[in-house]
Design a protein around this motif. Structure first.
Motif, PDB file in Angstrom:
ATOM      1  N   SER A  10       1.029  -1.230  -0.055  1.00 26.64           N
ATOM      2  CA  SER A  10      -0.073  -0.304   0.238  1.00 26.64           C
ATOM      3  C   SER A  10       0.949   0.935   0.400  1.00 26.64           C
ATOM      4  O   SER A  10       2.121   1.818   0.306  1.00 26.64           O
ATOM      5  CB  SER A  10      -0.528   0.108   0.919  1.00 26.64           C
ATOM      6  OG  SER A  10      -0.157   0.076   2.366  1.00 26.64           O
ATOM      7  N   SER A  11       0.720   2.013  -0.338  1.00 26.25           N
ATOM      8  CA  SER A  11       0.967   3.763  -0.213  1.00 26.25           C
ATOM      9  C   SER A  11       0.059   4.582  -0.742  1.00 26.25           C
ATOM     10  O   SER A  11      -1.039   4.685  -1.063  1.00 26.25           O
ATOM     11  CB  SER A  11       2.163   3.787  -1.939  1.00 26.25           C
ATOM     12  OG  SER A  11       2.571   4.765  -1.777  1.00 26.25           O
ATOM     13  N   SER A  12       0.266   5.791   0.396  1.00 18.60           N
ATOM     14  CA  SER A  12      -0.350   6.611   0.094  1.00 18.60           C
ATOM     15  C   SER A  12       0.132   8.092  -0.300  1.00 18.60           C
ATOM     16  O   SER A  12       0.224   8.782   0.223  1.00 18.60           O
ATOM     17  CB  SER A  12      -0.649   7.184   1.249  1.00 18.60           C
ATOM     18  OG  SER A  12       0.203   7.254   2.556  1.00 18.60           O
ATOM     19  N   ALA A  13       0.932   8.396  -1.563  1.00 19.60           N
ATOM     20  CA  ALA A  13       2.447   9.271  -1.581  1.00 19.60           C
ATOM     21  C   ALA A  13       1.193  10.334  -2.800  1.00 19.60           C
ATOM     22  O   ALA A  13       0.048   9.801  -3.306  1.00 19.60           O
ATOM     23  CB  ALA A  13       2.828   8.365  -3.524  1.00 19.60           C
ATOM     24  N   VAL A  14       1.639  11.544  -2.574  1.00 21.21           N
ATOM     25  CA  VAL A  14       1.193  12.549  -2.442  1.00 21.21           C
ATOM     26  C   VAL A  14       1.995  13.284  -3.266  1.00 21.21           C
ATOM     27  O   VAL A  14       3.213  13.359  -2.965  1.00 21.21           O
ATOM     28  CB  VAL A  14       0.278  13.374  -2.214  1.00 21.21           C
ATOM     29  CG1 VAL A  14      -0.864  13.049  -0.854  1.00 21.21           C
ATOM     30  CG2 VAL A  14       0.765  13.277  -0.150  1.00 21.21           C
TER      31      VAL A  14
ATOM     32  N   ARG B   5       9.963  19.584  -5.652  1.00 22.00           N
ATOM     33  CA  ARG B   5       8.160  19.008  -4.976  1.00 22.00           C
ATOM     34  C   ARG B   5       8.491  17.624  -6.344  1.00 22.00           C
ATOM     35  O   ARG B   5       8.814  17.280  -7.337  1.00 22.00           O
ATOM     36  CB  ARG B   5       6.616  19.812  -6.259  1.00 22.00           C
ATOM     37  CG  ARG B   5       6.632  21.296  -5.228  1.00 22.00           C
ATOM     38  CD  ARG B   5       5.547  21.707  -6.469  1.00 22.00           C
ATOM     39  NE  ARG B   5       4.339  20.638  -5.624  1.00 22.00           N
ATOM     40  CZ  ARG B   5       3.675  21.310  -4.339  1.00 22.00           C
ATOM     41  NH1 ARG B   5       4.001  21.993  -3.738  1.00 22.00           N
ATOM     42  NH2 ARG B   5       2.340  20.141  -4.512  1.00 22.00           N
ATOM     43  N   ALA B   6       8.154  17.217  -4.750  1.00 12.69           N
ATOM     44  CA  ALA B   6       7.734  15.103  -5.169  1.00 12.69           C
ATOM     45  C   ALA B   6       7.233  14.745  -4.442  1.00 12.69           C
ATOM     46  O   ALA B   6       6.206  15.371  -4.153  1.00 12.69           O
ATOM     47  CB  ALA B   6       9.450  14.861  -4.128  1.00 12.69           C
ATOM     48  N   VAL B   7       6.852  12.954  -5.155  1.00 14.90           N
ATOM     49  CA  VAL B   7       5.918  12.072  -4.798  1.00 14.90           C
ATOM     50  C   VAL B   7       6.541  11.448  -4.089  1.00 14.90           C
ATOM     51  O   VAL B   7       7.144  10.504  -4.307  1.00 14.90           O
ATOM     52  CB  VAL B   7       5.608  12.018  -6.474  1.00 14.90           C
ATOM     53  CG1 VAL B   7       4.460  10.919  -5.943  1.00 14.90           C
ATOM     54  CG2 VAL B   7       4.838  13.053  -7.327  1.00 14.90           C
TER      55      VAL B   7
ATOM     56  N   GLY C 231      10.343   4.911  -4.380  1.00 16.85           N
ATOM     57  CA  GLY C 231      11.439   5.489  -3.907  1.00 16.85           C
ATOM     58  C   GLY C 231      12.909   4.645  -4.699  1.00 16.85           C
ATOM     59  O   GLY C 231      12.054   3.286  -4.057  1.00 16.85           O
ATOM     60  N   ARG C 232      13.804   5.102  -3.943  1.00 10.85           N
ATOM     61  CA  ARG C 232      14.919   4.353  -3.851  1.00 10.85           C
ATOM     62  C   ARG C 232      16.111   5.531  -3.015  1.00 10.85           C
ATOM     63  O   ARG C 232      16.255   6.208  -3.039  1.00 10.85           O
ATOM     64  CB  ARG C 232      15.187   3.176  -4.750  1.00 10.85           C
ATOM     65  CG  ARG C 232      16.606   4.466  -5.866  1.00 10.85           C
ATOM     66  CD  ARG C 232      16.641   3.830  -7.055  1.00 10.85           C
ATOM     67  NE  ARG C 232      17.861   3.922  -7.661  1.00 10.85           N
ATOM     68  CZ  ARG C 232      18.456   5.369  -8.893  1.00 10.85           C
ATOM     69  NH1 ARG C 232      16.565   5.581  -8.820  1.00 10.85           N
ATOM     70  NH2 ARG C 232      18.731   5.777  -9.280  1.00 10.85           N
ATOM     71  N   LEU C 233      16.397   4.285  -2.148  1.00  8.53           N
ATOM     72  CA  LEU C 233      17.727   4.592  -1.385  1.00  8.53           C
ATOM     73  C   LEU C 233      18.912   3.991  -1.492  1.00  8.53           C
ATOM     74  O   LEU C 233      18.457   2.466  -1.244  1.00  8.53           O
ATOM     75  CB  LEU C 233      17.340   4.205   0.230  1.00  8.53           C
ATOM     76  CG  LEU C 233      18.409   5.262   1.254  1.00  8.53           C
ATOM     77  CD1 LEU C 233      19.007   6.831   0.920  1.00  8.53           C
ATOM     78  CD2 LEU C 233      17.664   4.916   2.885  1.00  8.53           C
ATOM     79  N   GLU C 234      20.061   4.766  -1.726  1.00  7.94           N
ATOM     80  CA  GLU C 234      21.165   3.856  -2.460  1.00  7.94           C
ATOM     81  C   GLU C 234      22.730   4.690  -1.760  1.00  7.94           C
ATOM     82  O   GLU C 234      22.355   5.714  -1.427  1.00  7.94           O
ATOM     83  CB  GLU C 234      21.943   4.351  -3.682  1.00  7.94           C
ATOM     84  CG  GLU C 234      20.283   3.533  -4.577  1.00  7.94           C
ATOM     85  CD  GLU C 234      20.781   3.772  -6.160  1.00  7.94           C
ATOM     86  OE1 GLU C 234      21.517   3.956  -6.834  1.00  7.94           O
ATOM     87  OE2 GLU C 234      19.878   2.970  -6.310  1.00  7.94           O
TER      88      GLU C 234
ATOM     89  N   SER D 125      10.418  10.040  -7.513  1.00  3.98           N
ATOM     90  CA  SER D 125       9.684  11.046  -8.185  1.00  3.98           C
ATOM     91  C   SER D 125       9.792  12.226  -7.821  1.00  3.98           C
ATOM     92  O   SER D 125       8.343  12.629  -6.817  1.00  3.98           O
ATOM     93  CB  SER D 125       8.114   9.843  -8.598  1.00  3.98           C
ATOM     94  OG  SER D 125       8.740   8.762  -8.583  1.00  3.98           O
ATOM     95  N   ARG D 126       9.607  13.050  -9.085  1.00  2.00           N
ATOM     96  CA  ARG D 126       9.491  14.314  -9.809  1.00  2.00           C
ATOM     97  C   ARG D 126       8.018  14.893 -10.125  1.00  2.00           C
ATOM     98  O   ARG D 126       7.822  14.251 -11.173  1.00  2.00           O
ATOM     99  CB  ARG D 126      10.690  14.964 -10.458  1.00  2.00           C
ATOM    100  CG  ARG D 126      11.073  16.102 -10.104  1.00  2.00           C
ATOM    101  CD  ARG D 126      11.929  17.006 -10.964  1.00  2.00           C
ATOM    102  NE  ARG D 126      11.773  18.532 -10.931  1.00  2.00           N
ATOM    103  CZ  ARG D 126      12.262  19.443 -12.001  1.00  2.00           C
ATOM    104  NH1 ARG D 126      13.328  18.685 -12.766  1.00  2.00           N
ATOM    105  NH2 ARG D 126      12.624  20.787 -11.971  1.00  2.00           N
ATOM    106  N   ASP D 127       7.454  15.630  -9.697  1.00  2.00           N
ATOM    107  CA  ASP D 127       6.347  16.387 -10.147  1.00  2.00           C
ATOM    108  C   ASP D 127       6.566  16.844 -11.723  1.00  2.00           C
ATOM    109  O   ASP D 127       7.540  17.653 -11.765  1.00  2.00           O
ATOM    110  CB  ASP D 127       5.686  17.451  -9.137  1.00  2.00           C
ATOM    111  CG  ASP D 127       4.828  18.370  -9.914  1.00  2.00           C
ATOM    112  OD1 ASP D 127       3.849  17.754 -10.581  1.00  2.00           O
ATOM    113  OD2 ASP D 127       3.861  19.004  -9.522  1.00  2.00           O
TER     114      ASP D 127
END
Length: 449
Positions: free
Chosen positions: A267-271, A306-308, A390-393, A407-409
């Motif tokens: 699940s994700s509540s990304a905005v 602005r990111a998602v 997203g990802r963390l590296e 992810s970018r707007d």
């Protein structure tokens, strides 16, 4: 159950032996008696033919000549008209088998045999049948015990498996017994064990993640409350209380996020949110800790991005990276934002020795740590980043550079890059700073795994 299986099998075998054994005894007895009667009858016919042939040739019929033609254990009586009866052998006592035959010359031949010979033959037959029946019973007992063990041993094993599941040991045993019904039960128990193991793992992971993720907001909240207790300025109290309420909201969001992930990890509540606000919030929260360590916390790169994603989760990831640098790194902790393709990137770095070479990419694995820490921080942070797409590296091991890709707007216009905002680090001997003598020796430098 084992005894019931053995008893039922023996009962069936005994019934079969009784039915077929009695029938066989009757048939064999009648066969032996019929065979004996036919043998006596055949001997009478043979004697009549001999007597007829001698009478037709006008030869004398004597017992000495006929005694050689009769079985020794039988008795024969030949009656010839005009002559005294001729007797051969001893007449048997008791029950006898008799055969009488008349000849062409008017003679009568009577042959008798004792029934005891037939009884002995019947007895031998009964002994053979009884021996076969006993052998069948022994074989039935052996097969019944073997079959009972084959059925009861798996049931006992399945009962032990169910007991293990009830006692909290959910390891599947993957044992099969060659019996379709029992194998089906074993399949169901193994499936249940795997489900229980997944549930227990999820609960333990939730508890570990909760304890780790709640630690940072609680630490920040504790620092704000300490600031309130140390000041009498109403404006400062109001400001710190407002920040503390914001942190309480973040704490609530973290708890809700953990519960949501435990129920549905996908699940994700990304905005779409303002990345600058999240970074500013984290710098404000971690500035007292960096000052107490005598270290600078700076920010540079592009602004207005602005990111998602989920703001609470992104805040938690950045907080983990900052805390990681403060606890295990050295020098200035730098936050830099940049754009690559359609992604917004937040880099967190410090001037410490970084990740040990033997860890490398394993730094994000759970329970893997280069120091005496839980090893959950970076693993949980990566899970939070991936839950929002997203990802963390780890971009660079030494000095360490961690990057959060979001992810970018797509509708956001290009924004210029701003110069680094640098804050002079507080001196360790300045008022309000905590020296080595007060806070104890700092841990050895190195990134947390």
């Amino acid at each position: 159950m084992r005894r019931r299986l053995i008893n039922s099998t023996l009962a069936v075998v005994l019934v079969v032996i009784a039915v077929f054994g009695i029938s066989l005894v009757i048939v064999e007895t009648r066969t032996i008696e019929s065979s004996a009667q036919e043998s006596v009858q055949s001997e009478a016919v043979r004697l009549v033919s001999i007597v007829d042939s001698r009478l037709a040739a006008n030869e004398r019929v004597e017992s000495g000549v006929l005694s050689e033609q009769i079985t020794p254990d039988r008795y024969a009586r030949i009656e010839i008209p005009g002559q005294p009866p001729i007797q051969i052998g001893e007449r048997p006592a008791g029950g006898v088998i008799t055969a009488t035959q008349k000849g062409e010359e008017g003679e009568t031949v009577r042959v008798e045999e004792s029934r005891s010979a037939v009884s002995r033959e019947v007895g031998r037959t009964l002994l053979v049948i009884l021996a076969v029946a006993m052998l069948a019973v022994v074989a039935a007992v052996f097969l019944a015990v073997r079959q009972a063990n084959r059925l009861t041993a798996p049931l006992t094993d399945l009962a032990e498996t169910a007991e293990r599941l009830g006692s909290g040991d959910p390891r599947p045993r993957h044992r099969r017994y060659g019996v379709p019904e029992l194998d089906r039960v074993a399949d169901v128990l193994d499936s249940s064990a795997e489900r229980i193991a997944r549930m227990l793992t999820a609960e333990r992971r939730l508890a570990a993640d909760a304890s780790h993720q709640l630690r940072t907001p609680l630490t920040a909240l504790s620092m704000r409350l300490e600031e309130i207790t140390l000041t009498d300025d109403p404006d400062t109290v109001k400001e710190e209380a407002t920040i503390a309420l914001t942190q309480v909201e973040r704490l609530t969001d973290v708890v809700q996020r953990l519960l949501t992930n435990s129920r549905d990890p996908q699940s994700s509540s990304a905005v779409t949110f303002d990345l600058d606000e999240v970074i500013k919030q984290q710098i404000e929260e971690w500035r007292p800790a960096s000052r107490s360590e005598g270290r600078a916390l700076v920010r540079s790169g592009r602004q207005g991005l602005r990111a998602v994603g989920t703001p609470g989760a992104v805040s938690q990831v950045i907080a983990t990276l900052i805390e990681n640098s403060l606890m295990h790194g050295d020098g200035t902790v730098a936050l830099r934002t940049r754009v690559t393709g359609n992604q917004a990137v937040v880099e967190v770095s410090d001037e410490g020795p970084g990740v040990p070479p033997d860890l490398g990419a394993r730094v994000f694995e759970r329970t893997v740590s280069g120091r005496n820490s839980t090893g959950l921080g970076l693993a949980v942070a990566r899970d939070l980043a991936e839950a929002d797409g997203g990802r963390l590296e780890l971009l660079q091991a030494s000095p360490p550079v961690f990057a959060l890709f979001l992810s970018r707007d797509a509708d956001q216009p290009e924004v210029p890059e701003v110069p680094e905002e640098r804050e002079a680090p507080a001196r360790k001997d300045a008022p309000g700073a905590v020296g080595d003598e007060q806070r104890g020796e700092r841990p050895e430098s190195g990134a947390e795994a």
